[in-house]
Every structure is written in structure tokens, then in C-alpha cells.
Design a protein around this motif. Structure first.
Motif, PDB file in Angstrom:
ATOM      1  N   ASP A 409      30.957   2.613   2.567  1.00  0.00           N
ATOM      2  CA  ASP A 409      32.208   3.171   3.083  1.00  0.00           C
ATOM      3  C   ASP A 409      33.380   2.220   2.895  1.00  0.00           C
ATOM      4  O   ASP A 409      34.532   2.648   2.836  1.00  0.00           O
ATOM      5  CB  ASP A 409      32.062   3.512   4.578  1.00  0.00           C
ATOM      6  N   CYS A 410      33.065   0.942   2.826  1.00  0.00           N
ATOM      7  CA  CYS A 410      34.124  -0.064   2.702  1.00  0.00           C
ATOM      8  C   CYS A 410      34.260  -0.588   1.268  1.00  0.00           C
ATOM      9  O   CYS A 410      34.784  -1.692   1.038  1.00  0.00           O
ATOM     10  CB  CYS A 410      33.854  -1.228   3.648  1.00  0.00           C
ATOM     11  N   TYR A 411      33.796   0.195   0.298  1.00  0.00           N
ATOM     12  CA  TYR A 411      33.831  -0.215  -1.106  1.00  0.00           C
ATOM     13  C   TYR A 411      35.256  -0.569  -1.554  1.00  0.00           C
ATOM     14  O   TYR A 411      35.480  -1.584  -2.224  1.00  0.00           O
ATOM     15  CB  TYR A 411      33.266   0.888  -1.992  1.00  0.00           C
ATOM     16  N   ASP A 412      36.217   0.267  -1.175  1.00  0.00           N
ATOM     17  CA  ASP A 412      37.597   0.035  -1.623  1.00  0.00           C
ATOM     18  C   ASP A 412      38.142  -1.289  -1.082  1.00  0.00           C
ATOM     19  O   ASP A 412      38.845  -2.024  -1.786  1.00  0.00           O
ATOM     20  CB  ASP A 412      38.499   1.187  -1.182  1.00  0.00           C
ATOM     21  N   PHE A 413      37.823  -1.610   0.172  1.00  0.00           N
ATOM     22  CA  PHE A 413      38.261  -2.878   0.747  1.00  0.00           C
ATOM     23  C   PHE A 413      37.645  -4.055  -0.011  1.00  0.00           C
ATOM     24  O   PHE A 413      38.328  -5.033  -0.336  1.00  0.00           O
ATOM     25  CB  PHE A 413      37.861  -2.958   2.224  1.00  0.00           C
ATOM     26  N   ARG A 414      36.344  -3.958  -0.262  1.00  0.00           N
ATOM     27  CA  ARG A 414      35.648  -5.073  -0.914  1.00  0.00           C
ATOM     28  C   ARG A 414      36.116  -5.233  -2.366  1.00  0.00           C
ATOM     29  O   ARG A 414      36.229  -6.350  -2.875  1.00  0.00           O
ATOM     30  CB  ARG A 414      34.142  -4.848  -0.857  1.00  0.00           C
ATOM     31  N   ARG A 415      36.351  -4.118  -3.016  1.00  0.00           N
ATOM     32  CA  ARG A 415      36.781  -4.169  -4.410  1.00  0.00           C
ATOM     33  C   ARG A 415      38.164  -4.817  -4.519  1.00  0.00           C
ATOM     34  O   ARG A 415      38.392  -5.661  -5.383  1.00  0.00           O
ATOM     35  CB  ARG A 415      36.810  -2.761  -5.005  1.00  0.00           C
ATOM     36  N   GLU A 416      39.066  -4.434  -3.636  1.00  0.00           N
ATOM     37  CA  GLU A 416      40.424  -4.974  -3.735  1.00  0.00           C
ATOM     38  C   GLU A 416      40.505  -6.421  -3.280  1.00  0.00           C
ATOM     39  O   GLU A 416      41.442  -7.122  -3.611  1.00  0.00           O
ATOM     40  CB  GLU A 416      41.404  -4.087  -2.961  1.00  0.00           C
ATOM     41  N   ARG A 417      39.503  -6.850  -2.515  1.00  0.00           N
ATOM     42  CA  ARG A 417      39.456  -8.271  -2.163  1.00  0.00           C
ATOM     43  C   ARG A 417      39.286  -9.119  -3.418  1.00  0.00           C
ATOM     44  O   ARG A 417      39.803 -10.240  -3.501  1.00  0.00           O
ATOM     45  CB  ARG A 417      38.296  -8.527  -1.199  1.00  0.00           C
ATOM     46  N   GLU A 418      38.572  -8.595  -4.411  1.00  0.00           N
ATOM     47  CA  GLU A 418      38.314  -9.339  -5.650  1.00  0.00           C
ATOM     48  C   GLU A 418      39.420  -9.151  -6.677  1.00  0.00           C
ATOM     49  O   GLU A 418      39.382  -9.748  -7.748  1.00  0.00           O
ATOM     50  CB  GLU A 418      36.980  -8.872  -6.270  1.00  0.00           C
TER      51      GLU A 418
END
Length: 718
Positions: A409-418
Motif C-alpha cells: 500500500d505504501c509503494y508510492d511512498f517508498r518509490r519516491e524516497r529513492e
């Protein structure tokens, strides 16, 4: 006939003896002189009349001849233009007949770029090159320290596939050219292209040289393949100058440097470096320049004057490029003869101090093309080259992304962290040497907070480092806004760092870190753009930082935060006025009604009566605005948009053992504004709030691993 008759009568009279001889002789010769003078006068009149008539006839003939000559010259000019066009067409056909450059062949480009403004120009040039290119590129920059800092950060964060870059310090090149008197606005940097055969690596055999004010309208590989048709000792490819500068006709007593015909423009150059080195290029141009400077005294067009004079003496060096490769848009040019349709254009050259204001019948078309690349989203140019991309270049990024799963569910958050955001440091001029006790205000903003800049400048006279989150088009709006602001233009101690927009979340801590990394003073005041400092806060914080010795002791000086709900506020000039406004309800302690615990540890009641600094203990969710030394931990970039972005940073300062000391005579006031898009998402999205809670837990666990037992309290408090 008359003379002959007179002589015959004399003979008769002598024989007859009718008249004495002496008398007769006197009469005859006297009469002859009178008649002769009269005759000569008549003959002179006739001759004069004939001469006048002949002059008139000659003048009439000259007029006719001049008309015929003018017609012939016009015919010859048209024929010359036709032949030139045919020659250009023939050249292009021959070039087009050449096989294409192999798709993975590396193309080398050299650019002299120095100063803040030049880096903005070079970005537009690079966008136009990247837009059309199909080959790997290697950019070679001759640059000063500030341009190297800006461009290295830009390329590092841009991460364009198959693009390499190298820097060559201009300071090491200056001794080769500073001896040349130069009146061109480019200064000493306008002479440095002369040194490229010496400056660039010896294993580099050829390079395309570009001015920063050119825009490409085609694939640069088409220009690169022209090297293949160089013959003999041809080592310099140039387009003919499209103005009359080198013809010496622009004004009275105009004396340009020597040139072949119209001369050549050096905005676009093909250099066969290997050939030039074999011909001792550095010695060649220097000797010629020294000789000419004895009479010319200085160069007016920088390197272009010297290139042209060398080619005048050594014409075998030059290869004439088709003029479409350098359509020059400056005063007094005949660039319109280079093209008939837009498809003919290859490179547009804004080679005038007037730049986009130059007059040309197609200038609107050219301007629109330039503005298109100026505002073009550079993120779209990160595309990989099919079949050429080096797998090692993207392996690290792919490994990080492969660890993420779409069903999280938090894929977008984790992706944009990188995500690495393309970043352009020092977008405007910056010139400031910090003092030993200096404090820099650090903040970040988006386009909707732009109006706060001028207000902050009026309240804070010290250095500022600010990150601006914008699109390419918005960056141009900001540039126009800043140039039009007398307040902003009067300040050279503000570092504006553009972070280009990408993704769906506001990268607040990425922005803070960008601004923090560029601070040059020993201390920083970590603030936000919607807070106005009290008048005199800069000088107060400098004294406080020095007195509290925060350069050696782990102390974070807390500046109490207040807020107003009024858009127009009579800003308090002292602590006493502020306390009075608190009593009247004009001001409030910051977020007392929605997030009181964020600033509750400041202890506003104690602050109201305090006259000396006092220490407060860290508490959960504490997020004060603080003054600390520059070498503090970075903000954690996993926190995007709204929530826990400052809280996490203050928590890590506490984990490192920082004491929080409240300053008794300092304050900032939050000004009202519309809610941000991210806070609206936080309030409306349960997934957003769920992911923020997950990220908080992960951060606290990471903090415990990093700092050991002393960080366990953060888990227990939660």
C-alpha cells in the motif's frame, strides 16, 4: 591655299619691280600674322565646342554603362547566390549520402561555461541536443568553480542515459589567453576555445565546439558526420559570418581583423584536434595574434577575430560548413538566405547581446522554438538509448526498485524516497563570503509560496539558502519574478536552488537537505518559508550562537513560533508588543488549536517572563525551529508531503545528545495561507495516514539500530 597664292603674287611683283621690295615684304608678313591669329581663334572655338560635346556624349555613355554595370552586378549577385545555394545543396546531398553515424558511437561536445547565467543558458542548449540525439554524448566543460559545482550537480541528479561529462578548470587556462586585450562582453572566457587542442585529452581526436547561446533543431550526429568529408589539412569546420562585420562596412573607419571574405562565425566549430596538434596550433595562433595586436591593439569579437586572422593566412585549414549549421540571429545579418523552410534549419545562434529581442522576419518562430526547450520538462529526456545503455549504470537503481512490490500500500511512498530530483543550484547570481559567526536561514518553497520571498528579505538581512520545488516552466516564471523585484535583485547573499518537480508527493526533506548542503556559514537557522522572523533576528542569533558556543557544544537554540490568522498584520517590533498582541488575541502560539504538542515543550508561559536562555526537555512530536551548527544530520527523506518531516529530524538531534535551549528574546510569526495539496491528501486519505504511521515506526526502529540503547526510549514513548 591662301598662303600659297600670296607667295606666287610676291614672285610676280618682284619680277615686275612695280613696288619696292622691303615695303612689299612688310605688308605681306603683317597681313599673314593677323589672318593667322583670327584663324586660330576660330579653330579654338570649334575645338572647345567639340570637347564640350564629346564630354557630354561621354557622360551620357557613362550613365548608360553604369546602368548596364548595375544590372550586370545584380545578375552576378543572383547567380552567385544561386550557385551558393546549389553548392550548399550539393554539399548536403554529399553529406546525406554519407552513412549515418553508428548508433552507439560517442559524440564529443566542448562548451565554455562560466558563471550563474551561463549555466542557465547551457541547460537550454543541452535540452535541445538531448531531444534529437540518438547517440551517446560526452560533454567537455571549460568552467569556473561555480559553473562546475552547478553543472556537476545538475548532471548527477539528471541521470540521463549515455551522457558523460568532464570539467577543465578555467583558472588553469587563463594564462594562455589573459594577455590578449579583449573588448567582447564574454571577457576572458570568450578566448578559451583557442586552447582546446591543448586543454582537451590527447586521446580525443575531434570535437564539436558550441557557444552556450545556440539551439539545435536536428540530431547532432548529422553535424558529427561532417568530419568524414574533411580533406587534406582541413581541421576547422566553420559557417561563414552572416553579417558584414569583417567587410568593414558597418560604420565609418570600421577596421575589423583580417578575414577570408566575410569571415567565419565561431558559435559552432568542428575541430580536428589531432591535426591541429600536429600543426602546432597553439604556437600558430599565438604568433599571428601577437603580430596583429601591434596594430589592432585589441580583439572585438574575442576568439572569432583570432580564428579568422589565422584562417586568412592559412586558408587550407578551414572547411566551410553549410550555413544552416549556424543561423546567426544578430544585428546586420543576412541569415534569411540560409533557409527557405523550417526543415532547413539545423542550429539557431542567438549571437547578440540583445538575444531574443533581435530583429529578424522569422524571429517569432525562432523565439518559440527556443522557449519550447527553455520550458521543456527535462525529466522526459532521461529516456534510454535502445541497444546502447550500459547495464552497470542503472543496476543500482534497478536493485533498489526491485525490492519494492506493487501490492504494498505504501509503494508510492517508498518509490519516491529513492527518487533523485534534477537539481539546479544557484539559479541566480550568488556572491557572499560568510563571517565566522554567521547564520544562514534555510527554507524551502513551491510556486504558491513565492510571494513570501520579498517579505522574508525585509525581515532577514543575512544569508539565505532556499530550495524551490518547481517545473521547468515555473522556474522561468520565478526568474522573471526575481528579475522584476528590486528587493530580490539587490541581494546577492541568497542561494536559490531549483529542484525540478517530479512524482506525486512534495519532497519536503529532500528540499531541506538541498538547501542545507549549500550553506557556507558555520550556523543555520532551520525555518520554513511561511514564517517571518522578528526584526533584528539575524544579528540576535549571531550573538546568541557565539555566546552559547554552539560550534563546540551540542546545543539547538529554539526560536519560539507564533501565528496570526490575519493576512494584514502590524508586525510587532519587540517582545513586549508581541505579548500584548497575544493578550488581545491578534497572535497565538503556533498551532495551539490543531497541534499543540508540536511546540508545547517550548513552554511559552515561561518564555513570556524569561530574560535569559533556558533549557527544555525533548518530548514526543516536538518540532521547534532551531539554530544549530551546519554539520548536523540530514533530514530523513522517507517523509514526503505532510507529517513527521521535522519531528523525525528533531528526534535524531535528541538521539545525538543535543540540548534544546529556548532563546528569550527571539520569535518568528507564521503567516496565513491556503492549505497545501499534501495536507489535503493527508486529511482525506486513510491510506496516506496509514503509510505515515508505518514510516514512523520504521524510522524509530532504524534510529534504535543506529544509536543503540539510548534510542530505545523513542519506541517506548510511542
Amino acid at each position: 591655299m591662301f598662303v600659297r597664292l600670296r607667295k606666287r603674287s610676291l614672285a610676280v611683283l618682284l619680277v615686275a619691280g612695280a613696288v619696292p621690295v622691303m615695303f612689299m615684304l612688310y605688308f605681306i608678313f603683317t597681313t599673314e600674322d593677323v589672318v593667322s591669329n583670327h584663324d586660330r581663334i576660330l579653330e579654338a572655338d570649334v575645338l572647345e565646342s567639340k570637347i564640350v560635346q564629346r564630354l557630354r556624349d561621354t557622360e551620357n555613355q557613362n550613365i548608360v554603362l553604369r546602368k548596364e554595370l548595375s544590372q550586370t552586378q545584380n545578375q552576378l549577385l543572383r547567380l552567385q547566390m544561386t550557385l551558393a545555394a546549389a553548392n550548399e545543396s550539393t554539399k548536403m546531398k554529399c553529406l546525406n549520402a554519407e552513412p549515418d553515424v553508428p548508433k552507439c558511437e560517442l559524440i564529443h561536445v566542448a562548451i565554455v561555461c562560466a558563471g550563474h547565467n551561463a549555466t542557465r543558458d547551457v541547460v537550454t542548449l543541452i535540452k535541445s541536443v538531448l531531444f534529437y540525439r540518438r547517440n551517446p554524448l560526452h560533454f567537455h566543460f571549460i568552467s569556473d568553480p561555480i559553473a562546475q559545482l552547478i553543472l556537476s550537480k545538475l548532471f548527477e541528479t539528471w541521470s540521463v542515459a549515455e551522457v558523460q561529462y568532464s570539467f577543465y578548470p578555467a583558472d588553469s587556462i587563463k594564462p594562455d589567453v589573459t594577455w590578449i586585450p579583449n573588448r567582447h562582453y564574454s571577457g576572458v572566457y570568450g578566448l578559451m576555445k583557442l586552447t582546446l587542442p591543448k586543454t582537451l585529452p590527447l586521446n580525443l581526436e575531434k570535437v564539436i565546439v558550441l557557444d552556450t547561446d545556440v539551439t539545435f533543431a536536428t540530431d547532432i550526429a548529422e553535424l558529427w558526420k561532417i568530419f568524414r568529408v574533411f580533406k587534406g589539412k582541413q581541421a576547422i569546420g566553420l559557417v561563414e559570418n552572416q553579417s558584414d562585420w569583417y567587410l568593414g562596412k558597418l560604420w565609418k573607419n570600421h577596421q575589423p581583423w583580417p578575414a577570408l571574405g566575410r569571415g567565419f562565425n565561431t558559435g559552432v566549430i568542428l575541430l580536428e584536434l589531432k591535426m591541429l596538434r600536429e600543426l602546432s596550433w597553439m604556437q600558430m595562433w599565438r604568433l599571428i595574434a601577437e603580430k596583429e595586436l601591434m596594430t589592432m591593439l585589441y580583439v572585438s569579437l574575442a576568439d572569432q577575430d583570432i580564428f579568422n586572422t589565422v584562417l586568412k593566412q592559412h586558408p587550407y585549414l578551414v572547411y566551410r560548413l553549410p550555413c544552416q549549421w549556424n543561423v546567426q540571429l544578430s544585428e546586420n545579418t543576412r541569415s534569411e538566405q540560409c533557409y527557405s523552410e523550417a526543415s532547413d534549419l539545423k542550429v539557431i545562434h542567438w549571437n547578440s547581446p540583445m538575444k531574443l529581442k533581435v530583429k529578424n522576419k522569422h524571429v517569432e518562430f525562432f523565439r518559440n522554438m527556443y522557449l519550447t526547450f527553455l520550458e521543456y520538462d527535462g525529466n522526459l529526456l532521461r529516456r534510454e538509448l535502445f541497444g546502447c545503455t550500459n547495464a552497470d549504470d542503472t543496476a543500482h537503481g534497478q536493485d533498489l526498485l526491485s525490492e519494492l512490490t506493487d501490492d504494498d500500500d505504501c509503494y508510492d511512498f517508498r518509490r519516491e524516497r529513492e527518487m533523485t530530483h534534477r537539481t539546479h543550484l544557484y539559479y541566480l547570481d550568488y556572491s557572499y563570503e560568510p563571517q565566522s559567526d554567521d547564520v544562514t536561514l534555510v527554507a524551502q518553497l513551491s510556486m504558491d509560496r513565492l510571494q513570501m520571498l520579498e517579505m522574508i528579505c525585509r525581515h532577514w538581512e543575512g544569508p539565505i539558502s532556499i530550495a524551490l520545488y518547481m517545473s521547468d516552466a515555473e522556474a522561468q516564471q520565478f526568474l522573471r519574478y526575481a528579475i522584476g523585484s528590486e528587493t530580490l535583485m539587490s541581494r546577492k547573499n541568497i542561494g536559490y536552488h531549483i529542484v525540478y518537480r517530479e512524482g506525486q508527493f512534495y519532497p519536503v526533506n529532500y528540499l531541506r537537505n538541498t538547501a542545507l548542503q549549500q550553506v557556507k556559514s558555520p550556523f543555520v537557522f532551520l525555518s520554513d518559508i511561511d514564517f517571518l522572523p522578528m526584526y533584528g533576528l539575524y544579528e540576535y542569533l549571531k550573538k546568541a550562537a557565539s555566546m552559547m558556543d554552539i560550534s563546540h557544544e551540542k546545543k539547538a537554540l529554539v526560536v519560539p513560533a507564533f501565528e496570526t490568522q490575519r493576512y494584514r498584520l502590524e508586525f510587532p517590533k519587540s517582545k513586549a508588543e508581541l505579548l500584548s498582541m497575544l493578550d488581545m488575541g491578534t497572535l497565538f502560539t503556533f498551532r495551539y488549536h490543531v497541534w499543540a504538542k508540536g511546540h508545547a515543550p517550548t513552554n511559552f508561559a515561561k518564555w513570556g517572563t524569561a530574560t535569559t536562555p533556558y533549557k527544555v526537555e525533548w518530548e514526543l512530536d516536538f518540532e521547534p525551529y532551531v539554530v544549530v551548527r551546519r554539520d548536523i544530520p540530514s533530514f530523513d527523506q522517507r517523509f514526503l508531503g505532510f507529517g513527521w518531516n521535522k519531528v523525525s529530524h528533531i528526534m535524531e538531534l535528541d538521539a545525538q545528545g543535543f540540548e534544546f535551549v529556548v532563546l528569550p528574546n527571539a520569535f518568528i510569526i507564521h503567516m496565513p495561507h491556503a492549505p497545501s495539496f499534501d495536507i489535503a491528501k493527508f486529511r482525506s486519505s486513510s491510506v496516506y495516514r496509514k503509510c505515515l504511521k508505518i514510516l514512523k515506526g520504521e524510522f524509530q526502529r532504524d534510529l534504535s539500530k543506529k544509536y543503540g540503547i539510548k534510542a530505545l526510549k523513542y519506541l517506548s514513548v510511542e
